[in-house]
Design a protein around this motif. Structure first.
Motif, PDB file in Angstrom:
ATOM      1  N   LYS A  79      -4.923  18.382 -23.944  1.00 27.45           N
ATOM      2  CA  LYS A  79      -4.958  18.213 -25.787  1.00 27.45           C
ATOM      3  C   LYS A  79      -5.743  18.036 -26.696  1.00 27.45           C
ATOM      4  N   GLU A  80      -6.336  19.307 -27.959  1.00 27.00           N
ATOM      5  CA  GLU A  80      -7.158  18.860 -28.986  1.00 27.00           C
ATOM      6  C   GLU A  80      -7.225  17.161 -29.736  1.00 27.00           C
ATOM      7  N   SER A  81      -7.870  16.778 -28.759  1.00 29.82           N
ATOM      8  CA  SER A  81      -8.517  15.626 -29.872  1.00 29.82           C
ATOM      9  C   SER A  81      -9.276  15.321 -30.858  1.00 29.82           C
ATOM     10  N   GLU A  82      -9.187  14.667 -31.513  1.00 30.92           N
ATOM     11  CA  GLU A  82     -10.407  14.443 -32.864  1.00 30.92           C
ATOM     12  C   GLU A  82     -11.668  13.867 -32.018  1.00 30.92           C
ATOM     13  N   PRO A  83     -13.115  13.830 -32.558  1.00 32.64           N
ATOM     14  CA  PRO A  83     -13.901  13.893 -31.964  1.00 32.64           C
ATOM     15  C   PRO A  83     -14.208  12.488 -32.129  1.00 32.64           C
ATOM     16  N   ALA A  84     -14.533  11.979 -30.608  1.00 33.22           N
ATOM     17  CA  ALA A  84     -14.709  10.430 -30.883  1.00 33.22           C
ATOM     18  C   ALA A  84     -15.892  10.155 -31.595  1.00 33.22           C
ATOM     19  N   GLU A  85     -16.203   8.824 -31.560  1.00 34.22           N
ATOM     20  CA  GLU A  85     -17.775   8.557 -32.491  1.00 34.22           C
ATOM     21  C   GLU A  85     -18.652   8.668 -30.915  1.00 34.22           C
ATOM     22  N   GLU A  86     -20.400   9.068 -31.422  1.00 34.82           N
ATOM     23  CA  GLU A  86     -20.674   9.541 -30.292  1.00 34.82           C
ATOM     24  C   GLU A  86     -21.806   8.108 -30.383  1.00 34.82           C
ATOM     25  N   VAL A  87     -22.078   7.528 -29.086  1.00 33.54           N
ATOM     26  CA  VAL A  87     -22.997   6.794 -28.960  1.00 33.54           C
ATOM     27  C   VAL A  87     -24.697   7.060 -28.909  1.00 33.54           C
ATOM     28  N   ARG A  88     -24.492   6.370 -29.898  1.00 36.77           N
ATOM     29  CA  ARG A  88     -25.860   6.449 -30.247  1.00 36.77           C
ATOM     30  C   ARG A  88     -27.266   5.508 -29.331  1.00 36.77           C
ATOM     31  N   ILE A  89     -28.371   6.132 -29.133  1.00 37.11           N
ATOM     32  CA  ILE A  89     -28.852   4.396 -29.293  1.00 37.11           C
ATOM     33  C   ILE A  89     -30.222   4.391 -29.966  1.00 37.11           C
ATOM     34  N   ILE A  90     -30.110   3.954 -31.396  1.00 34.24           N
ATOM     35  CA  ILE A  90     -30.885   3.421 -32.416  1.00 34.24           C
ATOM     36  C   ILE A  90     -32.497   2.625 -32.268  1.00 34.24           C
ATOM     37  N   ARG A  91     -32.259   2.381 -30.797  1.00 33.91           N
ATOM     38  CA  ARG A  91     -33.808   1.626 -31.136  1.00 33.91           C
ATOM     39  C   ARG A  91     -34.524   1.239 -29.753  1.00 33.91           C
ATOM     40  N   THR A  92     -35.179   1.036 -29.369  1.00 34.13           N
ATOM     41  CA  THR A  92     -35.114   0.210 -27.573  1.00 34.13           C
ATOM     42  C   THR A  92     -36.790  -0.519 -28.003  1.00 34.13           C
ATOM     43  N   LYS A  93     -36.330  -1.344 -27.306  1.00 30.41           N
ATOM     44  CA  LYS A  93     -37.117  -2.633 -27.630  1.00 30.41           C
ATOM     45  C   LYS A  93     -37.821  -2.881 -25.769  1.00 30.41           C
ATOM     46  N   HIS A  94     -38.925  -2.954 -25.835  1.00 29.07           N
ATOM     47  CA  HIS A  94     -39.856  -3.142 -24.651  1.00 29.07           C
ATOM     48  C   HIS A  94     -39.915  -5.171 -24.610  1.00 29.07           C
ATOM     49  N   PHE A  95     -40.221  -5.559 -23.798  1.00 25.04           N
ATOM     50  CA  PHE A  95     -40.688  -6.769 -23.360  1.00 25.04           C
ATOM     51  C   PHE A  95     -41.413  -7.046 -22.667  1.00 25.04           C
ATOM     52  N   ASP A  96     -42.391  -8.391 -21.715  1.00 24.61           N
ATOM     53  CA  ASP A  96     -42.724  -8.807 -20.792  1.00 24.61           C
ATOM     54  C   ASP A  96     -41.329  -9.325 -19.728  1.00 24.61           C
ATOM     55  N   MET A  97     -41.111  -9.596 -18.297  1.00 25.60           N
ATOM     56  CA  MET A  97     -40.243 -10.007 -17.913  1.00 25.60           C
ATOM     57  C   MET A  97     -41.493 -10.821 -16.807  1.00 25.60           C
ATOM     58  N   LYS A  98     -41.438 -11.838 -17.381  1.00 26.89           N
ATOM     59  CA  LYS A  98     -41.659 -13.042 -16.504  1.00 26.89           C
ATOM     60  C   LYS A  98     -40.641 -13.746 -15.737  1.00 26.89           C
ATOM     61  N   PRO A  99     -41.150 -13.799 -14.001  1.00 31.74           N
ATOM     62  CA  PRO A  99     -39.520 -14.554 -13.128  1.00 31.74           C
ATOM     63  C   PRO A  99     -39.160 -15.899 -14.054  1.00 31.74           C
ATOM     64  N   MET A 100     -38.642 -16.139 -13.752  1.00 25.49           N
ATOM     65  CA  MET A 100     -38.022 -17.298 -14.660  1.00 25.49           C
ATOM     66  C   MET A 100     -36.592 -17.249 -13.512  1.00 25.49           C
ATOM     67  N   TYR A 101     -36.040 -18.379 -13.916  1.00 27.35           N
ATOM     68  CA  TYR A 101     -34.195 -19.152 -12.767  1.00 27.35           C
ATOM     69  C   TYR A 101     -33.443 -19.035 -14.201  1.00 27.35           C
ATOM     70  N   PRO A 102     -31.945 -18.712 -13.918  1.00 23.25           N
ATOM     71  CA  PRO A 102     -30.701 -18.562 -14.428  1.00 23.25           C
ATOM     72  C   PRO A 102     -30.577 -19.564 -15.294  1.00 23.25           C
ATOM     73  N   GLU A 103     -30.992 -20.802 -15.401  1.00 25.85           N
ATOM     74  CA  GLU A 103     -31.152 -21.582 -15.818  1.00 25.85           C
ATOM     75  C   GLU A 103     -31.946 -22.382 -17.566  1.00 25.85           C
ATOM     76  N   ASP A 104     -32.996 -21.559 -16.917  1.00 23.70           N
ATOM     77  CA  ASP A 104     -34.038 -20.464 -18.164  1.00 23.70           C
ATOM     78  C   ASP A 104     -33.967 -19.548 -18.778  1.00 23.70           C
ATOM     79  N   ALA A 105     -33.444 -18.848 -18.756  1.00 23.70           N
ATOM     80  CA  ALA A 105     -33.052 -18.214 -18.972  1.00 23.70           C
ATOM     81  C   ALA A 105     -31.712 -17.831 -20.049  1.00 23.70           C
ATOM     82  N   CYS A 106     -31.096 -18.336 -19.433  1.00 19.79           N
ATOM     83  CA  CYS A 106     -29.775 -19.731 -20.477  1.00 19.79           C
ATOM     84  C   CYS A 106     -30.578 -19.842 -22.144  1.00 19.79           C
ATOM     85  N   VAL A 107     -31.413 -20.812 -21.151  1.00 23.44           N
ATOM     86  CA  VAL A 107     -32.117 -21.849 -22.703  1.00 23.44           C
ATOM     87  C   VAL A 107     -33.567 -20.708 -23.448  1.00 23.44           C
ATOM     88  N   GLN A 108     -33.351 -20.166 -23.154  1.00 23.14           N
ATOM     89  CA  GLN A 108     -33.976 -18.635 -23.699  1.00 23.14           C
ATOM     90  C   GLN A 108     -33.490 -17.326 -24.328  1.00 23.14           C
TER      91      GLN A 108
END
Length: 175
Positions: free
Chosen positions: A109-138
């Motif tokens: 069945k034809e359907s109304e067009p769904a909302e298109e998924v658009r990525i509008i921003r890309t982030k880059h960041f340094d990933m230093k190793p850390m423990y899960p608990e520290d990640a929660c604090v961050q």
């Protein structure tokens, strides 16, 4: 559709079963008769929660809704699942996949067009190793609801996320 209805801290009355089947019965137009719908009702203090899970061809359509009235929660969950179905249908058509538990008429069945998924921003960041608990604090320091990090214990990329009730979850890859 086949309904599997259960309750936690709530008696599943005939009225609730009827309301569930009436509301979710609207979804029958999308599915084959052998489709299972797993419904779990639960009550915690003033929270009336319904969880609906529909397994379809290697995927799961799921919604969880909470309100102070179980009948309101049932109404909300049906709306969310219907919206998810429209998005899932577009995905099936885009990938030219077979529909699995879906009725052929729904897929074609034809359907109304769904909302298109658009990525509008890309982030880059340094990933230093850390423990899960520290990640929660961050994550808390940043004011985010999730945080991607390199786990110092496993040396794998993980995600911590904030859950209801001020608890946290950890997502680890499984190979």
């Amino acid at each position: 559709m086949k309904y599997i209805i259960s309750g936690k801290n709530i008696e599943v009355t005939d009225g609730l079963k009827s309301a569930i089947k009436d509301k979710l019965g609207k979804l029958e137009r999308y599915f084959t008769p052998d489709t299972e719908v797993i419904v779990t009702l639960s009550v915690e203090k003033e929270r009336q929660k319904i969880e609906v899970t529909i397994p379809v061809k290697g995927n799961i359509i799921r919604s969880e809704q909470v309100s102070n009235d179980m009948y309101v929660s049932i109404d909300l969950v049906e709306e969310v699942i219907e919206r998810q179905l429209r998005k899932y249908k577009e995905k099936i058509i885009a990938r030219h996949q077979e529909g699995g538990n879906f009725k052929k008429e729904f897929i074609e069945k034809e359907s109304e067009p769904a909302e298109e998924v658009r990525i509008i921003r890309t982030k880059h960041f340094d990933m230093k190793p850390m423990y899960p608990e520290d990640a929660c604090v961050q994550m808390e320091l940043l004011g985010h609801s999730f945080f991607v990090f390199n786990n110092a214990e496993t040396e794998e990329i993980n995600v911590v996320y904030k859950r209801k009730g001020n608890t946290y979850g950890l997502i680890e890859p499984e190979y």
